[in-house]
Design an enzyme around this catalytic site. Structure first.
Site, PDB file in Angstrom:
ATOM      1  N   ASP A  39     152.121  11.377   5.509  1.00  0.00           N
ATOM      2  CA  ASP A  39     151.105  12.260   6.258  1.00  0.00           C
ATOM      3  C   ASP A  39     150.165  12.839   5.229  1.00  0.00           C
ATOM      4  OD1 ASP A  39     149.997  13.300   8.397  1.00  0.00           O
ATOM      5  OD2 ASP A  39     151.464  15.225   8.167  1.00  0.00           O
ATOM      6  N   ARG A  43     143.334  14.270   6.510  1.00  0.00           N
ATOM      7  CA  ARG A  43     142.735  15.564   6.071  1.00  0.00           C
ATOM      8  C   ARG A  43     142.287  15.270   4.433  1.00  0.00           C
ATOM      9  NH1 ARG A  43     147.850  18.659   7.345  1.00  0.00           N
ATOM     10  NH2 ARG A  43     148.563  16.578   7.652  1.00  0.00           N
ATOM     11  N   HIS A  56     143.422   6.707   4.311  1.00  0.00           N
ATOM     12  CA  HIS A  56     144.788   5.450   4.490  1.00  0.00           C
ATOM     13  C   HIS A  56     144.529   4.478   3.516  1.00  0.00           C
ATOM     14  CE1 HIS A  56     145.359   7.383   8.576  1.00  0.00           C
ATOM     15  NE2 HIS A  56     144.286   6.971   8.666  1.00  0.00           N
ATOM     16  N   LEU A 150     165.638  -3.474  -3.500  1.00  0.00           N
ATOM     17  CA  LEU A 150     165.210  -2.373  -2.530  1.00  0.00           C
ATOM     18  C   LEU A 150     165.064  -2.954  -0.999  1.00  0.00           C
ATOM     19  CD1 LEU A 150     164.143   0.753  -2.072  1.00  0.00           C
ATOM     20  CD2 LEU A 150     161.689  -0.321  -2.744  1.00  0.00           C
ATOM     21  N   ARG A 207     158.559  14.908   3.229  1.00  0.00           N
ATOM     22  CA  ARG A 207     157.279  14.967   4.321  1.00  0.00           C
ATOM     23  C   ARG A 207     156.244  15.674   3.294  1.00  0.00           C
ATOM     24  NH1 ARG A 207     155.897  15.491  10.363  1.00  0.00           N
ATOM     25  NH2 ARG A 207     153.568  15.365  10.055  1.00  0.00           N
ATOM     26  N   SER A 215     158.021  15.065  13.813  1.00  0.00           N
ATOM     27  CA  SER A 215     157.309  14.020  14.325  1.00  0.00           C
ATOM     28  C   SER A 215     157.908  12.532  15.018  1.00  0.00           C
ATOM     29  CB  SER A 215     156.156  13.448  13.347  1.00  0.00           C
ATOM     30  OG  SER A 215     155.290  14.721  13.009  1.00  0.00           O
ATOM     31  N   GLU A 226     168.637  15.686   3.957  1.00  0.00           N
ATOM     32  CA  GLU A 226     168.009  16.466   2.791  1.00  0.00           C
ATOM     33  C   GLU A 226     166.915  16.457   3.113  1.00  0.00           C
ATOM     34  OE1 GLU A 226     169.702  19.396   1.710  1.00  0.00           O
ATOM     35  OE2 GLU A 226     171.912  18.293   2.195  1.00  0.00           O
TER      36      GLU A 226
HETATM   37  C1  FPP Z   1     149.403  10.118   8.745  1.00  0.00           C
HETATM   38  O1  FPP Z   1     148.333  10.733   8.062  1.00  0.00           O
HETATM   39  C2  FPP Z   1     149.473   8.609   8.228  1.00  0.00           C
HETATM   40  C3  FPP Z   1     149.212   7.507   9.209  1.00  0.00           C
HETATM   41  C4  FPP Z   1     149.339   7.555  10.516  1.00  0.00           C
HETATM   42  C5  FPP Z   1     149.377   6.186   8.692  1.00  0.00           C
HETATM   43  C6  FPP Z   1     150.019   5.874   7.551  1.00  0.00           C
HETATM   44  C7  FPP Z   1     149.407   4.584   6.797  1.00  0.00           C
HETATM   45  C8  FPP Z   1     149.489   4.522   5.448  1.00  0.00           C
HETATM   46  C9  FPP Z   1     149.940   5.422   4.427  1.00  0.00           C
HETATM   47  C10 FPP Z   1     148.713   3.443   4.905  1.00  0.00           C
HETATM   48  C11 FPP Z   1     149.641   2.411   4.160  1.00  0.00           C
HETATM   49  C12 FPP Z   1     150.674   1.762   4.983  1.00  0.00           C
HETATM   50  C13 FPP Z   1     150.617   0.686   5.284  1.00  0.00           C
HETATM   51  C14 FPP Z   1     152.088  -0.030   5.874  1.00  0.00           C
HETATM   52  C15 FPP Z   1     149.691  -0.588   4.790  1.00  0.00           C
HETATM   53  P1  FPP Z   1     147.078  11.098   9.117  1.00  0.00           P
HETATM   54  O2  FPP Z   1     146.280  10.224   9.226  1.00  0.00           O
HETATM   55  O3  FPP Z   1     147.953  11.517  10.276  1.00  0.00           O
HETATM   56  O4  FPP Z   1     146.848  12.183   8.289  1.00  0.00           O
HETATM   57  P2  FPP Z   1     146.081  13.710   8.991  1.00  0.00           P
HETATM   58  O5  FPP Z   1     147.493  14.453   9.501  1.00  0.00           O
HETATM   59  O6  FPP Z   1     145.635  14.284   7.835  1.00  0.00           O
HETATM   60  O7  FPP Z   1     145.130  13.375   9.898  1.00  0.00           O
END
Ligand code: FPP
Length: 262
Positions: A39, A43, A56, A150, A207, A215, A226
């Site tokens: 997450d 932001r 991302h 893994l 997290r 979530s 844990e």
């Molecule tokens: C949550 O952060 C993240 C996601 C919804 C996407 C997670 C994806 C990646 C880490 C990219 C890599 C993954 C793959 C498999 C290619 P958010 O966008 O909700 O952040 P925010 O809470 O700050 O808005």
């Protein structure tokens, strides 16, 4: 107390610090299964005046580092929450970007992951993913199916409530067809009908990004996991943070509702 501890840890940043912390890990008591809610990408980007998509993209680099560390440590399963059943509510451009990023990640990383003996697996309502993402996933899972290192378990179009609902539907169908009796339904049977069937429950949930929520992630499987929470945004999440999380995990007393004999 929590803030005090993470504040202390955040002072450790150099490769020497990482090595020192790595040395202090008890290799005989590593978590078998680590789950991560990746997450904070949006932001992280917005705070830098950048589009969310770049957050991302930066998150992929964190994923790469963490997969590498888990593989080095001999962790059995790493489950990463990459796209939830609720994430479809985001603007279509962001959803498309994430799906394309997944395809790009799998294409670019597959050879290296395969070379490191990583087995790629996916959980979620995968049939609802766009065709390109489905094909890239199927190819990655098929290519790495024989690997014994893994297990990189990607949660995609995943929702804990949908997973439990899907399990209930499958079990009800078997009762209806007289394949099982209502009396056969127990926790083991339910676990065997979840998307995670055959995998151990997570020992450690990480997290980042300062939110204290599940979530809709692995609702059944996290019963005695844990938790390690951190203010670090996922794109800033480094190997040292996971090492800190594992050290914290190793300092916990896991009682599973019972008592520890003194
Ligand atoms: C949550 O952060 C993240 C996601 C919804 C996407 C997670 C994806 C990646 C880490 C990219 C890599 C993954 C793959 C498999 C290619 P958010 O966008 O909700 O952040 P925010 O809470 O700050 O808005």
């Amino acid at each position: 107390m929590f803030k005090k501890i993470t504040g202390l840890f955040n002072r450790y940043q150099s490769p020497e610090d990482e090595n020192r912390l790595l040395q202090s890990l008890d290799r005989t008591r590593l978590p078998h299964h680590i789950a991560i809610i990746m997450d904070g990408n949006g932001r992280w980007a917005q705070r830098r005046g950048m589009p969310r998509s770049l957050g991302h993209r930066a998150g992929v680099e964190s994923l790469r580092n963490i997969v590498q560390l888990c593989s080095e440590l001999g962790i059995q399963v790493l489950t990463c929450y990459a796209f939830s059943t609720e994430n479809w509510k985001r603007p279509v451009e962001e959803v498309n970007f994430l799906m394309n990023l997944l395809v790009e990640y799998l294409h670019k990383e597959l050879d290296e992951l395969h070379g490191k003996n990583v087995r790629i697996n996916a959980i979620g309502r995968l049939s609802e993913l766009p065709q390109g993402a489905r094909e890239a996933l199927e190819n990655a899972c098929r290519t790495t199916a024989g690997n014994s290192g893994l297990i990189l378990n990607l949660a995609l179009n995943y929702g804990g409530r949908k997973e439990i609902t899907d399990a209930v539907i499958k079990i009800a169908q078997q009762v209806k067809e007289n394949k099982i009796d209502v009396k056969d339904i127990d926790e083991k049977l339910i676990s065997e009908h979840l998307y995670t069937a055959g995998l151990p429950d997570p020992d450690l949930l990480v997290r980042p990004s300062g939110d204290y929520r599940i979530s809709n992630f692995l609702l059944w499987q996290l019963a005695y996991t844990e938790f390690w929470l951190s203010d670090v945004m996922w794109p800033d999440f480094r190997r040292i943070h996971l090492i800190q999380a594992i050290l914290a995990y190793q300092s916990r007393e896991r009682r599973f509702g019972g008592l520890i004999k003194k």
